[in-house]
Write an enzyme that holds these catalytic residues in place. Structure first.
Site, PDB file in Angstrom:
ATOM      1  N   ASP A 116      49.467  30.593  93.169  1.00  0.00           N
ATOM      2  CA  ASP A 116      49.498  30.237  94.588  1.00  0.00           C
ATOM      3  C   ASP A 116      50.204  31.324  95.400  1.00  0.00           C
ATOM      4  O   ASP A 116      49.792  31.625  96.527  1.00  0.00           O
ATOM      5  CB  ASP A 116      50.199  28.893  94.772  1.00  0.00           C
ATOM      6  CG  ASP A 116      49.901  28.276  96.128  1.00  0.00           C
ATOM      7  OD1 ASP A 116      48.735  28.320  96.554  1.00  0.00           O
ATOM      8  OD2 ASP A 116      50.830  27.739  96.761  1.00  0.00           O
ATOM      9  N   CYS A 222      42.307  25.033 103.705  1.00  0.00           N
ATOM     10  CA  CYS A 222      43.496  25.114 102.857  1.00  0.00           C
ATOM     11  C   CYS A 222      44.657  24.372 103.501  1.00  0.00           C
ATOM     12  O   CYS A 222      45.338  23.560 102.854  1.00  0.00           O
ATOM     13  CB  CYS A 222      43.861  26.579 102.612  1.00  0.00           C
ATOM     14  SG  CYS A 222      45.387  26.800 101.663  1.00  0.00           S
ATOM     15  N   TYR A 226      46.066  20.742 101.944  1.00  0.00           N
ATOM     16  CA  TYR A 226      47.433  20.612 101.433  1.00  0.00           C
ATOM     17  C   TYR A 226      48.224  19.578 102.244  1.00  0.00           C
ATOM     18  O   TYR A 226      49.066  18.862 101.685  1.00  0.00           O
ATOM     19  CB  TYR A 226      48.135  21.970 101.442  1.00  0.00           C
ATOM     20  CG  TYR A 226      47.967  22.710 100.130  1.00  0.00           C
ATOM     21  CD1 TYR A 226      48.983  22.730  99.179  1.00  0.00           C
ATOM     22  CD2 TYR A 226      46.785  23.378  99.831  1.00  0.00           C
ATOM     23  CE1 TYR A 226      48.825  23.395  97.978  1.00  0.00           C
ATOM     24  CE2 TYR A 226      46.614  24.044  98.639  1.00  0.00           C
ATOM     25  CZ  TYR A 226      47.636  24.058  97.704  1.00  0.00           C
ATOM     26  OH  TYR A 226      47.468  24.711  96.503  1.00  0.00           O
ATOM     27  N   TYR A 253      54.790  19.833 101.730  1.00  0.00           N
ATOM     28  CA  TYR A 253      53.432  19.677 102.251  1.00  0.00           C
ATOM     29  C   TYR A 253      53.220  18.358 102.997  1.00  0.00           C
ATOM     30  O   TYR A 253      52.222  18.214 103.716  1.00  0.00           O
ATOM     31  CB  TYR A 253      52.415  19.853 101.124  1.00  0.00           C
ATOM     32  CG  TYR A 253      52.422  21.267 100.604  1.00  0.00           C
ATOM     33  CD1 TYR A 253      52.030  22.328 101.414  1.00  0.00           C
ATOM     34  CD2 TYR A 253      52.872  21.556  99.314  1.00  0.00           C
ATOM     35  CE1 TYR A 253      52.058  23.640 100.957  1.00  0.00           C
ATOM     36  CE2 TYR A 253      52.904  22.861  98.848  1.00  0.00           C
ATOM     37  CZ  TYR A 253      52.505  23.892  99.677  1.00  0.00           C
ATOM     38  OH  TYR A 253      52.556  25.195  99.222  1.00  0.00           O
ATOM     39  N   GLU A 295      39.033  25.763  96.622  1.00  0.00           N
ATOM     40  CA  GLU A 295      40.300  25.057  96.404  1.00  0.00           C
ATOM     41  C   GLU A 295      40.211  24.192  95.146  1.00  0.00           C
ATOM     42  O   GLU A 295      41.140  24.157  94.325  1.00  0.00           O
ATOM     43  CB  GLU A 295      40.639  24.177  97.613  1.00  0.00           C
ATOM     44  CG  GLU A 295      41.155  24.927  98.822  1.00  0.00           C
ATOM     45  CD  GLU A 295      42.593  25.414  98.651  1.00  0.00           C
ATOM     46  OE1 GLU A 295      43.223  25.104  97.622  1.00  0.00           O
ATOM     47  OE2 GLU A 295      43.072  26.120  99.546  1.00  0.00           O
TER      48      GLU A 295
END
Length: 623
Positions: A116, A222, A226, A253, A295
């Site tokens: 990541d 993204c 998240y 997140y 993803e």
């Protein structure tokens, strides 16, 4: 007749549609099925998104992006809702299930954080490239703010030693999925998108802004994904279980700051795309979808050296195990109830009141009389169904799961369903339907999103020993067989009632096989007794109505799709618990050890709820 009518449109609305009087001579592709007739069952309606909404550009010179404000019909929101299957698949990945459960191996989490971190550096670079292309001062400032927030996220990764007790390597070797994702992102930011020039050749501010919009369109998923995952996992954290080992990740997140950043990214996309054409917006949609798929690949690429409860088929040994899949049909598989389709065929093909009948033609009601009779049957069914359900709920509510009490109560509903079916037969409304018209209607029947794909993948999976069955109250099995055959699903066995035909025309009589909840569960039991006797059987039943309750409970895994109020009321009255499937999987994953994994068992009194076939596919078959 099976399900309570939730919404009825009058038959008179058909009069202005000028349907052809002879379906057999009508082209299959132009065959009309607006589903406007009353039905003797319930119906779910889905909303239709409106056109893309545009917002005015922020006034230049303010030096900041407008305050984050979630716009319900924004471009980002439309794409997020359109690609809900992909966000479900991301949530149900083995990596995310074990992360949510808190028993993800630390080595796996460390590898994930490293990958990541590598990706986020490319994310920062893409923001820089988008900022260079943006022509509006507010957009530039907004991109800069978001880029700095990612840099802060990277600092959290760099401080992994303090948080989780491990240090990231100085030189991270990306895996194939990470390379694929970063290459896509940077290629998009570099202008390697169909229909756009390379950055060095962008002559006008509009062309630069378009590239910035494409880049942010590829980055928005993204941020939104998240933010979604953080919220979903935070909702499952329970303080009484102690500190979650990955609480810092979840907190980050699910935080207001990150949720705001996700909204700001969507606002930025809206700002940059306000002047784009429909074709250019479609390109952003394709970039958005591609990013969502990448993803998912990113999560699936994380190595897991531990037992995981998903997918269900993972622990399946075809030599020793047999997966028995059962499903209801109407409103479980379909968008429209089959009785509505049969009613429409009957009305459309019925003779007008002044039309002469040929000698060899079955005596039929006129379309006007049919319309009236269907309405009367519909009204009577609705009223009596509600009375029957209320009589079932009149007894004292059970404190514990009472299967026998529920079964006894549903015998009353079974008697009611059979009497209602007899009224339909005696009314003559099902007389004179052409079998070819029924089959054509089945071929064109719209199934729920993901339903056909689930069954196709189940049938094609050579690593599964499986037996797939449809158990339905539908009056006409030919309609169901045609619907599944059109998707190449002849291997699916259909258990339903059947029309009786003379010279390809229905006589109005029905061969009664599955009319009630009791009939369904008896058929379910009989199928199990005659199948895969030499193997260990795991049963999964998927349904949406009160008529499915007994089968749902007897199956090892009972999955309720949709939001039937009567099903939940009746089930809860007899001690049945309804638990979201994802929540249940996380709870089961918490019980998993290196040596053992809890199984699934019927008659537990627990049913698992889902909102889509994507959840079922991810759980049973995986990705």
């Amino acid at each position: 007749m099976q399900k309570l009518i939730s919404s009825i449109k009058t038959l008179s609305s058909l009069q202005s549609l000028n349907f052809p009087s002879n379906l057999s001579s009508t082209s299959c592709r132009s065959f009309p099925f607006p589903a406007l007739v009353p039905r003797l069952r319930s119906r779910k309606f889905s909303s239709t998104p409106g056109d893309f909404r545009t917002i005015p550009m922020a006034s230049s010179g303010t030096g900041k992006l407008p305050a984050a404000e979630e716009i319900e019909d924004s471009l980002g929101k439309k794409f997020w809702n359109k690609f809900k299957k992909e966000r479900t698949e991301a949530l149900y990945t083995p990596f995310m299930i074990s992360l949510a459960a808190g028993n993800l191996k630390l080595d796996t989490f460390r590898d994930y954080i490293a990958q990541d971190a590598y990706f986020l550096r490319a994310f920062v670079k893409a923001y820089e490239m988008a900022e260079e292309c943006a022509d509006d001062d507010d957009a530039k400032v907004g991109i800069n703010v978001l880029r700095k927030s990612v840099i802060k996220e990277l600092k959290m990764h760099d401080s992994s030693g303090d948080i989780w007790g491990f240090d990231l390597p100085k030189d991270i070797t990306p895996n194939a999925a990470t390379v694929k994702y970063t290459d896509f992102l940077l290629a998009t930011a570099s202008g390697k998108v169909d229909g756009i020039k390379a950055p060095g050749k962008l002559a006008t501010p509009f062309e630069k802004t378009k590239l910035a919009a494409y880049t942010i369109g590829a980055m928005t998923p993204c941020m939104r994904l998240y933010a979604f995952l953080g919220k979903e996992l935070q909702a499952l954290v329970t303080p009484d279980e102690g500190v979650h080992p990955y609480q810092k990740w979840i907190d980050n997140y699910s935080s207001d700051a990150f949720q705001t950043a996700a909204v700001q990214t969507e606002d930025l996309l809206e700002m940059l795309s306000v002047s784009l054409t429909g074709e250019e917006l479609d390109i952003i949609g394709k970039l958005y979808l591609q990013a969502m798929k990448l993803e998912i690949e990113f999560f699936l690429a994380q190595p897991l050296a531990q037992k995981i409860v998903v997918p269900l088929s993972k622990e399946h040994n075809p030599a020793e195990n047999c997966l028995m899949l059962f499903s209801d049909f109407d409103l479980t598989c379909t968008v429209v109830d089959s009785s509505a389709i049969l009613a429409e065929i009957a009305i459309i093909t019925a003779p007008k009141s002044d039309q002469n009948k040929s000698e060899n033609q079955l005596a039929r009601m006129s379309s006007v009389d049919l319309r009236k009779t269907w309405g009367e049957l519909s009204k009577q069914y609705t009223e009596e169904y509600e009375q029957c359900i209320e009589s079932i709920l009149h007894s004292d509510k059970e404190e514990k799961f009472n299967y026998q009490g529920l079964r006894t109560a549903l015998e009353r509903l079974s008697d009611f369903e059979k009497k209602a079916n007899l009224r339909v037969i005696e009314s003559g409304v099902l007389k004179g339907l052409n079998v070819d018209d029924i089959k054509r209607a089945g071929e064109r029947l719209i199934l729920q999103d993901g339903c056909t794909n689930f069954f196709q993948n189940a049938v094609r999976n050579e690593n599964l020993t499986k037996n797939i069955n449809i158990l339905s109250y539908c009056w006409c099995g030919d309609l169901i067989r045609s619907a599944f055959s059109s998707g190449g699903l002849e291997a699916v066995t259909i258990h339903a009632n059947e029309f009786v035909y003379e010279n390809s025309l229905s006589t109005g009589e029905i061969v009664k096989k599955v009319e009630s909840p009791i009939d369904k569960v008896q058929a379910f039991t009989k199928i199990l007794q005659n199948c895969c006797n030499d193997k260990k059987i795991l049963t999964v039943y998927i349904g949406d109505s009160v008529g499915d309750l007994l089968c749902l409970l007897e199956a090892d895994v009972g999955i309720v799709i949709g939001s039937s109020a009567s099903l939940r009321r009746v089930g809860s009255h007899f001690g049945v618990s309804f638990v979201p499937l994802f929540q249940s999987l996380v709870a089961k994953q918490k019980q998993v050890t290196d040596e053992s994994m809890s199984g699934w068992k019927g008659l537990s009194g627990v049913l698992y709820t889902v909102s889509s076939w994507a959840e079922i596919h991810s759980f049973v078959l995986g990705l």
